[in-house]
Scaffold this active site. Structure first.
Site, PDB file in Angstrom:
ATOM      1  N   ASP A 269       0.824  -1.207   0.000  1.00  0.00           N
ATOM      2  CA  ASP A 269       0.000   0.000   0.000  1.00  0.00           C
ATOM      3  C   ASP A 269       0.863   1.265   0.000  1.00  0.00           C
ATOM      4  O   ASP A 269       0.600   2.215  -0.749  1.00  0.00           O
ATOM      5  CB  ASP A 269      -0.922  -0.015   1.226  1.00  0.00           C
ATOM      6  CG  ASP A 269      -2.334   0.421   0.887  1.00  0.00           C
ATOM      7  OD1 ASP A 269      -2.668   0.457  -0.310  1.00  0.00           O
ATOM      8  OD2 ASP A 269      -3.106   0.724   1.815  1.00  0.00           O
ATOM      9  N   ASP A 321      -9.063  -2.644   2.040  1.00  0.00           N
ATOM     10  CA  ASP A 321      -8.866  -2.034   3.354  1.00  0.00           C
ATOM     11  C   ASP A 321      -9.851  -2.575   4.379  1.00  0.00           C
ATOM     12  O   ASP A 321      -9.732  -2.298   5.582  1.00  0.00           O
ATOM     13  CB  ASP A 321      -8.999  -0.509   3.250  1.00  0.00           C
ATOM     14  CG  ASP A 321      -7.959   0.088   2.309  1.00  0.00           C
ATOM     15  OD1 ASP A 321      -6.843  -0.447   2.265  1.00  0.00           O
ATOM     16  OD2 ASP A 321      -8.273   1.076   1.618  1.00  0.00           O
TER      17      ASP A 321
END
Length: 397
Positions: A269, A321
């Protein structure tokens, strides 16, 4: 005419105009779009050469300006003041609260689905052959496959977006059908009646056929209204079903694999949000999330409409997420149930709290800096970090 706003402004600039004032034909606000993903080189150069301002006003205000100019004050100067649009990014935002609560609730719901097999007679309990245990290789594969997929979408989004949308529709319809069918068979046993066999699918019951109706309705609704102010409802319904079924299907075997998965995706990420601009001139993650210039909204996001935003802005959170920390939370709930731990002595509740705090921190940094954030940068320490510290303190690691 039918040309773009960029073209209109470019022509006005060539004619010597100091700026362009566009009067809308309605009271609805809109964003004056630029060139699209299929723009020619000439159009790209034209957009890059614009130096004058362009402002759009609503119909009522435009009519007042025309009346002022054409009326008794025609000889006087008309002074108009404008300022850059700033969306509502305050911390006390209804949309922000809805996103925080909704995402945390989905993580908890996914964990409930994932541990359904520990509750005798649960209608959502997966069959043994439906569960996929995440191995060490698979955990690393998430990072590699995700990177390849991001780069592919970054360069070929104009073609790949339709594959993504098709997969989202079929996958969403399948998940909703399974969930609704399981509920129907539990509440109305008569719907378990066998109807037929379908290759690669298996036995089809009455409940499956009935459940297909709301599933198709939601998917068709998303296809028809995805670009409207109501599109988020359909997308979030599909997303919720998809995420719960994902946590029900994938299972982490131990904390070692969980740590490998989450820390690798933590680095993933950060790289694709913060470091990729050094290699690709743009943040690959953020560009893909925005549709990479296709004017299409990528469906792999939870959307919450921004409160009191005239332009219809949205707060968005990627499925990853929710799903990735959710796998850890599901593992911890299973651990607590198997070892007879309650909320105060277990790890599930602290991880849920850690997820909420991590997501709140993500939003706080986003609002404060105005820059896109890699959510896992805050969610991994909030969930896995909390678990590791708590386990170390209790002497259970």
């Amino acid at each position: 005419g039918g040309c773009t706003f960029v073209r209109k402004v470019a022509l006005a600039q060539r004619a010597g105009a100091a700026g362009v004032l566009v009067v809308s034909d309605s009271e609805d606000l809109m964003i004056m779009g630029g060139i699209g993903a299929n723009a020619t080189e000439e159009e790209k150069r034209e957009e890059g050469g614009l130096e004058i301002f362009a402002v759009l006003v609503q119909k009522e205000l435009g009519n007042k300006l025309f009346e002022w100019i054409e009326g008794a004050h025609g000889s006087e100067e008309v002074v108009i003041g404008v300022e850059a649009y700033q969306p509502n990014t305050g911390l006390w935002d209804v949309s922000l609260a809805a996103q925080l609560i909704g995402a945390t609730a989905l993580v908890a719901a996914g964990a409930y689905f994932a541990t359904a097999d520990l509750r005798p007679g649960s209608p959502i309990a997966p069959k043994e052959d439906e569960v996929v245990e995440v191995s060490t290789g698979m955990a690393m594969g998430f990072c590699l496959f995700g990177s390849v997929a991001l780069v592919t979408l970054f360069f070929f989004m104009r073609y790949a977006i339709y594959f993504v949308m098709t997969s989202f529709c079929f996958g969403g319809a399948s998940c909703i059908t399974q969930l609704v069918s399981a509920g129907l068979q539990h509440m109305y046993p008569a719907t378990k009646k066998h109807v037929c066999e379908v290759a690669e699918v298996g036995s089809i019951a009455v409940a499956d056929i009935v459940a297909l109706v709301p599933a198709v309705w939601v998917v068709v609704g998303w296809l028809l209204y995805r670009d409207t102010s109501h599109g988020w409802i359909y997308q979030d319904l599909i997303g919720a079903g998809f995420l719960c079924m994902l946590q029900r299907t994938l299972r982490l075997p131990n904390l070692k694999v969980a740590s490998l998965l989450l820390w690798s995706m933590f680095c993933f990420d950060i790289f694709w949000v913060f470091i990729s601009p050094w290699l690709f001139q743009k943040s690959v993650m953020i560009e893909v999330a925005k549709g990479a210039g296709t004017n299409q909204k990528v469906p792999m996001l939870l959307r919450v409409p921004a409160y009191n935003d005239p332009f219809g802005g949205e707060r968005m959170l990627g499925f990853g997420d929710i799903a990735l920390p959710g796998l850890l939370v599901s593992y911890l709930l299973r651990h607590d149930r198997l070892f007879g731990k309650c909320a105060s002595t277990g790890y599930f509740l602290p991880s849920i709290i850690g997820y909420f705090v991590g997501l709140a921190t993500t939003s706080l940094v986003l609002v404060t800096t105005g820059a896109g954030q890699p959510a896992l940068l805050y969610l991994v320490p909030g969930t896995l970090g909390t678990t590791m510290l708590l386990g170390k303190r209790r002497g259970e690691l």
